[in-house]
Design a protein around this motif. Sequence first.
Motif, short mmCIF file in Angstrom:
data_model
loop_
_atom_site.label_atom_id
_atom_site.label_comp_id
_atom_site.label_asym_id
_atom_site.label_seq_id
_atom_site.Cartn_x
_atom_site.Cartn_y
_atom_site.Cartn_z
N GLY A 4 -51.69 36.33 8.36
CA GLY A 4 -50.24 36.30 8.19
C GLY A 4 -49.68 34.91 8.45
O GLY A 4 -48.76 34.46 7.76
N LEU A 5 -50.22 34.22 9.46
CA LEU A 5 -49.79 32.86 9.76
C LEU A 5 -50.03 31.94 8.56
O LEU A 5 -49.16 31.17 8.17
CB LEU A 5 -50.53 32.34 10.99
CG LEU A 5 -50.42 30.85 11.29
CD1 LEU A 5 -48.99 30.43 11.53
CD2 LEU A 5 -51.30 30.49 12.49
N ARG A 12 -45.04 35.14 14.56
CA ARG A 12 -44.20 35.63 15.65
C ARG A 12 -45.12 36.36 16.62
O ARG A 12 -45.84 37.28 16.23
CB ARG A 12 -43.13 36.57 15.13
CG ARG A 12 -42.19 37.02 16.21
CD ARG A 12 -40.77 36.84 15.79
NE ARG A 12 -39.93 36.64 16.95
CZ ARG A 12 -38.75 36.10 16.89
NH1 ARG A 12 -38.28 35.69 15.73
NH2 ARG A 12 -38.03 35.96 17.96
N ALA A 13 -45.14 35.93 17.85
CA ALA A 13 -45.97 36.58 18.87
C ALA A 13 -45.43 37.98 19.14
O ALA A 13 -44.22 38.22 19.07
CB ALA A 13 -45.95 35.76 20.16
N ILE A 14 -46.34 38.90 19.42
CA ILE A 14 -45.93 40.27 19.72
C ILE A 14 -45.04 40.25 20.96
O ILE A 14 -45.40 39.64 21.98
CB ILE A 14 -47.16 41.17 19.90
CG1 ILE A 14 -47.89 41.28 18.57
CG2 ILE A 14 -46.76 42.55 20.43
CD1 ILE A 14 -49.16 42.07 18.61
N ASN A 15 -43.89 40.87 20.84
CA ASN A 15 -42.88 40.87 21.91
C ASN A 15 -42.50 39.45 22.34
O ASN A 15 -42.01 39.26 23.45
CB ASN A 15 -43.36 41.67 23.12
CG ASN A 15 -43.51 43.13 22.81
OD1 ASN A 15 -42.75 43.69 22.03
ND2 ASN A 15 -44.51 43.76 23.39
N ASP A 16 -42.74 38.47 21.49
CA ASP A 16 -42.45 37.06 21.77
C ASP A 16 -43.14 36.57 23.04
O ASP A 16 -42.69 35.63 23.68
CB ASP A 16 -40.94 36.82 21.86
CG ASP A 16 -40.25 36.98 20.52
OD1 ASP A 16 -40.88 36.66 19.50
OD2 ASP A 16 -39.08 37.42 20.48
N ASP A 88 -40.65 24.60 21.92
CA ASP A 88 -39.55 24.50 22.88
C ASP A 88 -38.86 25.85 22.94
O ASP A 88 -39.11 26.74 22.12
CB ASP A 88 -38.54 23.44 22.42
CG ASP A 88 -39.13 22.03 22.43
OD1 ASP A 88 -39.86 21.70 23.37
OD2 ASP A 88 -38.85 21.27 21.47
N GLY A 89 -37.97 25.99 23.89
CA GLY A 89 -37.15 27.20 23.94
C GLY A 89 -37.87 28.41 24.51
O GLY A 89 -37.67 29.52 24.03
N THR A 90 -38.71 28.20 25.51
CA THR A 90 -39.38 29.34 26.14
C THR A 90 -38.63 29.73 27.41
O THR A 90 -37.94 28.92 28.02
CB THR A 90 -40.84 29.02 26.50
OG1 THR A 90 -40.86 27.95 27.44
CG2 THR A 90 -41.64 28.65 25.27
N THR A 91 -38.79 30.98 27.78
CA THR A 91 -38.21 31.51 29.01
C THR A 91 -39.36 31.95 29.90
O THR A 91 -40.28 32.63 29.44
CB THR A 91 -37.31 32.74 28.71
OG1 THR A 91 -36.33 32.35 27.75
CG2 THR A 91 -36.65 33.25 29.96
N ALA A 105 -38.37 32.13 19.25
CA ALA A 105 -38.41 32.21 17.79
C ALA A 105 -39.85 32.26 17.32
O ALA A 105 -40.78 32.09 18.10
CB ALA A 105 -37.72 30.98 17.18
N ALA A 106 -40.00 32.48 16.03
CA ALA A 106 -41.33 32.42 15.42
C ALA A 106 -41.84 30.98 15.54
O ALA A 106 -41.07 30.03 15.64
CB ALA A 106 -41.25 32.83 13.96
N ILE A 107 -43.16 30.84 15.52
CA ILE A 107 -43.78 29.52 15.60
C ILE A 107 -44.13 29.07 14.19
O ILE A 107 -44.91 29.72 13.50
CB ILE A 107 -45.06 29.58 16.45
CG1 ILE A 107 -44.74 30.06 17.86
CG2 ILE A 107 -45.75 28.22 16.49
CD1 ILE A 107 -45.96 30.39 18.68
N PRO A 108 -43.56 27.95 13.73
CA PRO A 108 -43.90 27.45 12.40
C PRO A 108 -45.31 26.85 12.39
O PRO A 108 -45.80 26.35 13.40
CB PRO A 108 -42.84 26.37 12.14
CG PRO A 108 -42.40 25.93 13.49
CD PRO A 108 -42.55 27.12 14.40
#
Length: 170
Positions: A4-5, A12-16, A88-91, A105-108
Amino acid sequence: MLRGLVADREIRAINDTAFAVTPALREAYASGDDDELAEVAMAEAARASLRLLAEDSALDDKDADSDDDASPARGPIFRRAVIAADVDGTTLRPDLDDAVVRLSAAIPYSAIASVHVDLADAEPQVSKAVDVIDAADMGDPDAEFVLGDAEDHQLAWYAAQELPFLLDLL
């Protein structure tokens, strides 16, 4: 997910959920540089990959039970896979574990630094680990031993641009 990648040019990681070198991971280790801590996060991601394989295997078993004509010549092939990416943008998610983060977000594809996959010689041990990962998580010493056999195999490193060719070879 890897196919899919390649097809979608993002994943998109499962459950991010993802794994990273976090402040909590740094605190958990008295010593270790960034490379060593990245190996710890990679090992956590590889174990999570086993859990995904176990979930897929359980779904496949359920489908096989409902299809009386299904009789595969060879059982499923299990290989752990970990994607390393610069994002970027991780919690932080210390409620789950020291290395766990939530992606925003999804990883490009362009953010993928490398892909790490088991070689064929790891398949027997990984297959056994898939069957016992839940028991190992619950502290079963025999299951932990089986899991250790799988985790003794190092994941092979591939550049992101090699992924389409790798998938053709699997």
